[in-house]
Enzyme design. Structure first.
Site, PDB file in Angstrom:
ATOM      1  N   ARG A   1     124.930 -14.479  36.961  1.00  0.00           N
ATOM      2  CA  ARG A   1     125.057 -13.483  35.881  1.00  0.00           C
ATOM      3  C   ARG A   1     126.403 -12.773  35.931  1.00  0.00           C
ATOM      4  O   ARG A   1     127.052 -12.588  34.894  1.00  0.00           O
ATOM      5  CB  ARG A   1     123.925 -12.457  35.943  1.00  0.00           C
ATOM      6  CG  ARG A   1     122.557 -13.034  35.624  1.00  0.00           C
ATOM      7  CD  ARG A   1     121.459 -12.016  35.835  1.00  0.00           C
ATOM      8  NE  ARG A   1     121.492 -11.580  37.231  1.00  0.00           N
ATOM      9  CZ  ARG A   1     121.080 -10.398  37.662  1.00  0.00           C
ATOM     10  NH1 ARG A   1     120.589  -9.510  36.823  1.00  0.00           N
ATOM     11  NH2 ARG A   1     121.144 -10.096  38.935  1.00  0.00           N
TER      12      ARG A   1
ATOM     13  N   ASN B   1     118.356 -12.511  34.206  1.00  0.00           N
ATOM     14  CA  ASN B   1     117.442 -13.409  34.909  1.00  0.00           C
ATOM     15  C   ASN B   1     116.124 -13.425  34.155  1.00  0.00           C
ATOM     16  O   ASN B   1     115.721 -12.418  33.569  1.00  0.00           O
ATOM     17  CB  ASN B   1     117.183 -12.914  36.339  1.00  0.00           C
ATOM     18  CG  ASN B   1     118.328 -13.231  37.274  1.00  0.00           C
ATOM     19  OD1 ASN B   1     119.122 -14.122  37.037  1.00  0.00           O
ATOM     20  ND2 ASN B   1     118.409 -12.479  38.357  1.00  0.00           N
TER      21      ASN B   1
END
Length: 92
Positions: free
Chosen positions: A17, A35
């Site tokens: 990320r 996520n």
């Protein structure tokens, strides 16, 4: 151009990320990455077509430590992306 990605493989716990956010910011894209509870990473992004395509290509390998096994791409609506800038969102 707005696009949603679902990225599969070893993509959680490897800085995916954060690295995707850095790539998106470098390309001037707006959107978010998070996520998902199923172990995938989801990203929703908006920008110039060439810049979006560059991030999609990057997402197929990700940062060192990631092992991407698949990227599924969907059209996205601007309302899914929100305002300007790119951020890390909470788990979905």
């Amino acid at each position: 151009m707005a696009t949603r990605l679902i990225i599969e493989g070893t993509v959680q716990g490897v800085g995916f990320r954060q690295a995707l956010k850095a790539e998106a910011n470098a390309l001037g894209l707006a959107g978010w990455v998070c996520n998902r509870r199923d172990g995938t990473v989801e990203a929703c992004l908006r920008g110039a077509q060439d810049d979006v395509e560059a991030l999609v290509a990057w997402s197929r390998h990700g940062p060192p430590g990631a092992r991407v096994t698949g990227v599924t791409r969907f059209d996205a609506d601007d309302t899914e992306i929100g305002g300007s800038g790119f951020h890390i969102a909470g788990t979905r």
